[in-house]
Design a protein around this motif. Structure first.
Motif, PDB file in Angstrom:
ATOM      1  N   ASP A 247      10.180   3.034   6.529  1.00 15.11           N
ATOM      2  CA  ASP A 247       9.795   1.721   7.052  1.00 15.11           C
ATOM      3  C   ASP A 247      10.669   1.360   8.238  1.00 15.11           C
ATOM      4  O   ASP A 247      11.854   1.675   8.265  1.00 15.11           O
ATOM      5  CB  ASP A 247       9.891   0.623   5.987  1.00 15.11           C
TER       6      ASP A 247
ATOM      7  N   ASP B 195      -4.026  -1.900   4.744  1.00 17.92           N
ATOM      8  CA  ASP B 195      -4.507  -2.614   5.931  1.00 17.92           C
ATOM      9  C   ASP B 195      -4.657  -1.684   7.130  1.00 17.92           C
ATOM     10  O   ASP B 195      -5.393  -1.997   8.061  1.00 17.92           O
ATOM     11  CB  ASP B 195      -3.529  -3.743   6.292  1.00 17.92           C
TER      12      ASP B 195
ATOM     13  N   VAL C  67       8.285   4.808  12.828  1.00 19.42           N
ATOM     14  CA  VAL C  67       7.539   6.030  13.173  1.00 19.42           C
ATOM     15  C   VAL C  67       6.849   5.825  14.513  1.00 19.42           C
ATOM     16  O   VAL C  67       6.210   4.785  14.748  1.00 19.42           O
ATOM     17  CB  VAL C  67       6.529   6.368  12.055  1.00 19.42           C
TER      18      VAL C  67
ATOM     19  N   ALA D  67       0.838  -1.209   0.000  1.00 14.29           N
ATOM     20  CA  ALA D  67       0.000   0.000   0.000  1.00 14.29           C
ATOM     21  C   ALA D  67       0.868   1.253   0.000  1.00 14.29           C
ATOM     22  O   ALA D  67       0.597   2.206  -0.743  1.00 14.29           O
ATOM     23  CB  ALA D  67      -0.937  -0.006   1.207  1.00 14.29           C
TER      24      ALA D  67
ATOM     25  N   MET E 274      -4.099  -6.627  -1.582  1.00 12.79           N
ATOM     26  CA  MET E 274      -3.212  -5.852  -2.465  1.00 12.79           C
ATOM     27  C   MET E 274      -4.019  -5.127  -3.539  1.00 12.79           C
ATOM     28  O   MET E 274      -3.682  -4.008  -3.933  1.00 12.79           O
ATOM     29  CB  MET E 274      -2.170  -6.780  -3.106  1.00 12.79           C
TER      30      MET E 274
ATOM     31  N   ARG F 239      10.749 -10.256   5.279  1.00 13.37           N
ATOM     32  CA  ARG F 239      11.313  -9.349   6.288  1.00 13.37           C
ATOM     33  C   ARG F 239      10.353  -9.291   7.476  1.00 13.37           C
ATOM     34  O   ARG F 239       9.151  -9.554   7.334  1.00 13.37           O
ATOM     35  CB  ARG F 239      11.606  -7.974   5.689  1.00 13.37           C
TER      36      ARG F 239
ATOM     37  N   ARG G 116       5.220 -13.116  -2.162  1.00 15.68           N
ATOM     38  CA  ARG G 116       4.995 -11.736  -1.722  1.00 15.68           C
ATOM     39  C   ARG G 116       6.303 -10.933  -1.732  1.00 15.68           C
ATOM     40  O   ARG G 116       6.317  -9.786  -2.204  1.00 15.68           O
ATOM     41  CB  ARG G 116       4.327 -11.787  -0.341  1.00 15.68           C
TER      42      ARG G 116
ATOM     43  N   HIS H  71       0.354 -15.262  -1.814  1.00 22.39           N
ATOM     44  CA  HIS H  71      -0.264 -13.980  -2.184  1.00 22.39           C
ATOM     45  C   HIS H  71      -0.692 -14.027  -3.648  1.00 22.39           C
ATOM     46  O   HIS H  71       0.149 -14.067  -4.542  1.00 22.39           O
ATOM     47  CB  HIS H  71       0.721 -12.824  -1.987  1.00 22.39           C
ATOM     48  N   LEU H  72      -1.991 -14.014  -3.884  1.00 22.48           N
ATOM     49  CA  LEU H  72      -2.528 -13.964  -5.246  1.00 22.48           C
ATOM     50  C   LEU H  72      -2.929 -12.527  -5.546  1.00 22.48           C
ATOM     51  O   LEU H  72      -3.681 -11.935  -4.773  1.00 22.48           O
ATOM     52  CB  LEU H  72      -3.800 -14.814  -5.347  1.00 22.48           C
TER      53      LEU H  72
ATOM     54  N   GLN I  77       3.384 -11.655   7.115  1.00 27.49           N
ATOM     55  CA  GLN I  77       2.622 -12.511   6.190  1.00 27.49           C
ATOM     56  C   GLN I  77       3.417 -12.841   4.942  1.00 27.49           C
ATOM     57  O   GLN I  77       2.908 -13.468   4.019  1.00 27.49           O
ATOM     58  CB  GLN I  77       1.286 -11.849   5.823  1.00 27.49           C
TER      59      GLN I  77
HETATM   60  C1  LIG Z   1      -1.652 -14.717   5.510  1.00 23.42           C
HETATM   61  C2  LIG Z   1      -1.929 -13.611   4.535  1.00 23.42           C
HETATM   62  C3  LIG Z   1      -2.103 -13.900   3.192  1.00 23.42           C
HETATM   63  C4  LIG Z   1      -2.411 -12.862   2.300  1.00 23.42           C
HETATM   64  N1  LIG Z   1      -2.672 -13.179   1.003  1.00 23.42           N
HETATM   65  C5  LIG Z   1      -3.046 -12.204   0.147  1.00 23.42           C
HETATM   66  C6  LIG Z   1      -3.360 -12.497  -1.203  1.00 23.42           C
HETATM   67  O1  LIG Z   1      -3.337 -13.652  -1.639  1.00 23.42           O
HETATM   68  N2  LIG Z   1      -3.695 -11.456  -2.031  1.00 23.42           N
HETATM   69  C7  LIG Z   1      -3.756 -10.168  -1.580  1.00 23.42           C
HETATM   70  O2  LIG Z   1      -4.076  -9.272  -2.369  1.00 23.42           O
HETATM   71  N3  LIG Z   1      -3.492  -9.865  -0.300  1.00 23.42           N
HETATM   72  C8  LIG Z   1      -3.142 -10.839   0.570  1.00 23.42           C
HETATM   73  N4  LIG Z   1      -2.857 -10.508   1.872  1.00 23.42           N
HETATM   74  C9  LIG Z   1      -3.023  -9.109   2.317  1.00 23.42           C
HETATM   75  C10 LIG Z   1      -1.823  -8.280   1.951  1.00 23.42           C
HETATM   76  O3  LIG Z   1      -0.651  -8.787   2.547  1.00 23.42           O
HETATM   77  C11 LIG Z   1      -2.056  -6.820   2.404  1.00 23.42           C
HETATM   78  O4  LIG Z   1      -3.395  -6.482   2.358  1.00 23.42           O
HETATM   79  C12 LIG Z   1      -1.365  -5.890   1.449  1.00 23.42           C
HETATM   80  O5  LIG Z   1      -0.025  -6.231   1.394  1.00 23.42           O
HETATM   81  C13 LIG Z   1      -1.468  -4.420   1.857  1.00 23.42           C
HETATM   82  O6  LIG Z   1      -0.822  -4.291   3.063  1.00 23.42           O
HETATM   83  P1  LIG Z   1      -0.197  -2.929   3.584  1.00 23.42           P
HETATM   84  O7  LIG Z   1       0.851  -2.434   2.654  1.00 23.42           O
HETATM   85  O8  LIG Z   1      -1.308  -2.048   3.966  1.00 23.42           O
HETATM   86  O9  LIG Z   1       0.483  -3.462   4.929  1.00 23.42           O
HETATM   87  P2  LIG Z   1       1.755  -4.388   5.096  1.00 23.42           P
HETATM   88  O10 LIG Z   1       2.010  -5.219   3.931  1.00 23.42           O
HETATM   89  O11 LIG Z   1       1.567  -5.065   6.403  1.00 23.42           O
HETATM   90  O12 LIG Z   1       2.950  -3.338   5.203  1.00 23.42           O
HETATM   91  C14 LIG Z   1       3.044  -2.442   6.276  1.00 23.42           C
HETATM   92  C15 LIG Z   1       4.466  -1.874   6.296  1.00 23.42           C
HETATM   93  O13 LIG Z   1       4.518  -0.884   7.288  1.00 23.42           O
HETATM   94  C16 LIG Z   1       5.699  -1.025   8.052  1.00 23.42           C
HETATM   95  N5  LIG Z   1       5.447  -0.422   9.356  1.00 23.42           N
HETATM   96  C17 LIG Z   1       4.557  -0.827  10.293  1.00 23.42           C
HETATM   97  N6  LIG Z   1       4.585   0.010  11.345  1.00 23.42           N
HETATM   98  C18 LIG Z   1       5.513   0.952  11.063  1.00 23.42           C
HETATM   99  C19 LIG Z   1       5.979   2.088  11.761  1.00 23.42           C
HETATM  100  N7  LIG Z   1       5.506   2.429  12.955  1.00 23.42           N
HETATM  101  N8  LIG Z   1       6.956   2.837  11.184  1.00 23.42           N
HETATM  102  C20 LIG Z   1       7.468   2.512   9.963  1.00 23.42           C
HETATM  103  N9  LIG Z   1       7.042   1.449   9.259  1.00 23.42           N
HETATM  104  C21 LIG Z   1       6.072   0.684   9.806  1.00 23.42           C
HETATM  105  C22 LIG Z   1       5.947  -2.520   8.075  1.00 23.42           C
HETATM  106  O14 LIG Z   1       7.299  -2.828   8.320  1.00 23.42           O
HETATM  107  C23 LIG Z   1       5.510  -2.910   6.665  1.00 23.42           C
HETATM  108  O15 LIG Z   1       6.573  -2.809   5.750  1.00 23.42           O
HETATM  109  C24 LIG Z   1      -2.529 -11.532   2.763  1.00 23.42           C
HETATM  110  C25 LIG Z   1      -2.314 -11.236   4.120  1.00 23.42           C
HETATM  111  C26 LIG Z   1      -2.044 -12.260   4.997  1.00 23.42           C
HETATM  112  C27 LIG Z   1      -1.916 -11.922   6.461  1.00 23.42           C
END
Ligand SMILES: Cc1cc2nc3c(=O)[nH]c(=O)nc-3n(C[C@H](O)[C@H](O)[C@H](O)COP(=O)(O)OP(=O)(O)OC[C@H]3O[C@@H](n4cnc5c(N)ncnc54)[C@H](O)[C@@H]3O)c2cc1C
Length: 494
Positions: free
Chosen positions: A38, A339, A140, A19, A352, A49, A115, A59-60, A54
């Motif tokens: 990050d 998320d 942060v 995201a 995603m 990492r 992923r 991840h599809l 996750q």
């Molecule tokens: C088991 C599992 C399977 C999944 N399978 C799929 C799938 O098949 N298809 C799909 O579309 N989605 C899937 N997802 C969902 C997907 O991983 C997320 O919805 C998507 O990656 C968007 O996440 P995000 O970037 O919002 O958060 P995240 O991917 O969790 O990234 C958050 C980032 O923020 C950083 N962060 C957190 N707190 C701080 C802070 N205080 N300061 C600095 N950095 C910070 C973390 O290090 C991380 O890099 C799956 C999730 C899980 C749990």
């Protein structure tokens, strides 16, 4: 890349997950610097990492998500493919839903990859955009106003990763006022910003930061089926497999699983299940779990390959959304995506894709750089909440059934549920049109009203009169299931 120059607008994105990266791509423009922070040190290679726990789970990326990412990062798909992603026609997956097997069909291709690889390719592309940089080792810890319209983003170094973080970049434009760190790690100078985007995932501390800014708490909605994943990587010779992937959806009281290929000739094979049906954490237990499913394809796939590494489990899967759209006096210049705003039970594969759609929506809301103006961020947050509404309804209604939670008794919901069950029954008895209609809905490429198309209703009426066809037969998954004459040359499709 250096610090933002004088007169440059500065956007700070918290979180370099999917995201955060896609939002950085969406907001990059002339006259603006985008810094993605990050807590992890960001690796140069596609490896899991700690900040993305996750990362070892399958991840599809839905076709709609791939199209949205292509709009933000043209050529992303080709680059992922060149890095080893596997193209798959989702209509050819062996798919066992709650009512039976889906009929084979032709649907848009998706790219299957781990992923870490998806994120690695996205990060490389985003970092190459003019004015965008990703800085690791910056956790942060807070968000403050700096005057009427600017922000200060507080961070600490070395708060999370085991590896020592790089020193913070030189920062002539940054304030020297270092707040004390209450969370471990060394406080680093705050990052000034005109716009701040929280993309820190499920671990987001935004509720606390908003409270510190004097805003009322946003209501949180949650539906938790307590779904768990247990996953292994398997080296699987291509000549053993004829299905491009297998999905067995978990049901109330029964586990499920998924096996999909990824780069490097590896597959991820996972067990999934809710509550008491969660898969165990050890390999013999996972084998027994997969052997007890409604179909034995997954355990046979596991047996046909060579398991690499240990079992990776994951249990943070609740559907949770923060209703930031209901906060009065939403601060200008503050956004939240991915998320951190709305997390879905991942078994439906939407996260995603929704993140990519939100990033596109922010680009539109930004127009010629309007996002920092009064009221615009609040409207953009409302748009992002609306974008998540359909996937939220789909995931939470399915999870309520899965976990035996009370379902909506509103007549329209009851009727919709019954109609979807009817369309699913047509599909599992071989009606490809019914299958495509359902699939477009699950892939977020159509709205629920598309299931009411007259053609589909006419097919249902015909089936009522003439009866349904026979149930779809289980498709072959491994080569040794094909009749000898049909096995053909090694590497052929189903
Ligand atoms: C088991 C599992 C399977 C999944 N399978 C799929 C799938 O098949 N298809 C799909 O579309 N989605 C899937 N997802 C969902 C997907 O991983 C997320 O919805 C998507 O990656 C968007 O996440 P995000 O970037 O919002 O958060 P995240 O991917 O969790 O990234 C958050 C980032 O923020 C950083 N962060 C957190 N707190 C701080 C802070 N205080 N300061 C600095 N950095 C910070 C973390 O290090 C991380 O890099 C799956 C999730 C899980 C749990």
């Amino acid at each position: 890349m250096g610090e933002p120059g004088a007169g440059q607008e500065h956007v700070v994105v918290i979180g370099a997950g999917i995201a955060g990266l896609l939002t950085a791509a969406a907001l990059a423009r002339d006259g603006r610097t985008v810094t993605v922070l990050d807590r992890d040190d960001l690796p140069d290679a596609p490896v899991p990492r700690p900040g993305v726990p996750q990362g070892r789970q399958p991840h599809l990326l839905l076709h709609r998500g791939l199209l949205a990412i292509e709009e933000l990062l043209p050529g992303f798909g080709a680059e992922l493919l060149a890095a080893g992603a596997v193209p798959v026609d989702t209509g050819e997956l062996a798919w066992l839903g709650t009512g039976g097997w889906a009929p084979p069909s032709h649907q848009p291709h998706v790219l299957l990859a781990t992923r870490p690889l998806i994120e690695h390719v996205a990060r490389r592309r985003v970092q190459a955009l003019p004015g965008v940089r990703a800085v690791g080792g910056q956790r942060v810890t807070g968000l403050r106003r700096d005057g009427a319209s600017r922000w200060l983003v507080d961070a600490v170094t070395a708060g999370w990763s085991d590896a020592p973080p790089p020193p913070p970049p030189p920062s002539p434009g940054r304030s020297d006022a270092v707040p004390p760190s209450s969370t471990g790690g060394a406080a680093s100078p705050p990052w000034p910003a005109d716009l701040v985007v929280d993309a820190s995932g499920r671990a987001s501390r935004l509720p606390t930061w908003l409270a510190a800014l004097g805003r009322a708490e946003a209501p949180v909605e949650e539906v938790d089926a307590h779904l768990g994943y247990a996953t292994v990587r398997v080296r699987l010779p291509a000549e053993h497999v004829v299905a491009p992937g297998v999905v067995v959806l978990p049901q109330r009281g029964r586990g499920g699983g998924i096996a999909v290929p990824a780069e490097g000739g590896r597959w991820t094979v996972s067990g999934t299940g809710a509550g008491e049906q969660r898969p165990p954490r050890d390999l013999p237990g996972l084998r027994d779990f997969l052997a007890a499913l409604r179909d034995d394809s997954l355990v046979r796939l596991l047996a046909a390959g060579e398991v690499e590494g240990d079992v990776a489990t994951h249990r943070q899967t609740a559907n949770r959304r923060h209703r930031y759209d209901r906060v009065t006096g939403w601060p200008d210049g503050l956004l939240v995506v991915g998320d951190a705003l709305c997390a879905f039970d991942p078994v439906y594969g939407q996260g995603m894709t929704v993140a990519a759609l939100e990033a596109l929506a922010l680009r539109r809301a930004d127009g010629a750089g309007r996002l920092g103006r009064p009221g615009v961020a609040a409207r953009a947050v409302r748009t992002c909440v609306r974008l998540g509404e359909l996937p939220w309804q789909m995931a939470t209604s399915a999870d309520r059934v899965l976990a035996g939670l009370p379902t909506s008794r509103a007549p329209v919901s009851v009727l919709a549920g019954r109609w979807i069950a009817e369309v699913d029954r047509m599909s599992t008895h071989g009606d490809v049109e019914a299958q495509l209609a359902l699939s477009r809905l699950y892939q977020l490429a159509a709205t629920p009203t598309s299931l009411l198309r007259p053609r589909l209703v006419a097919r249902w009426l015909r089936a009522r009169v003439r009866g349904l066809g026979p149930p779809v037969r289980r498709p072959p998954v491994l080569r040794d299931e094909l009749p000898v004459v049909a096995r053909g040359p090694v590497g052929g499709a189903r």
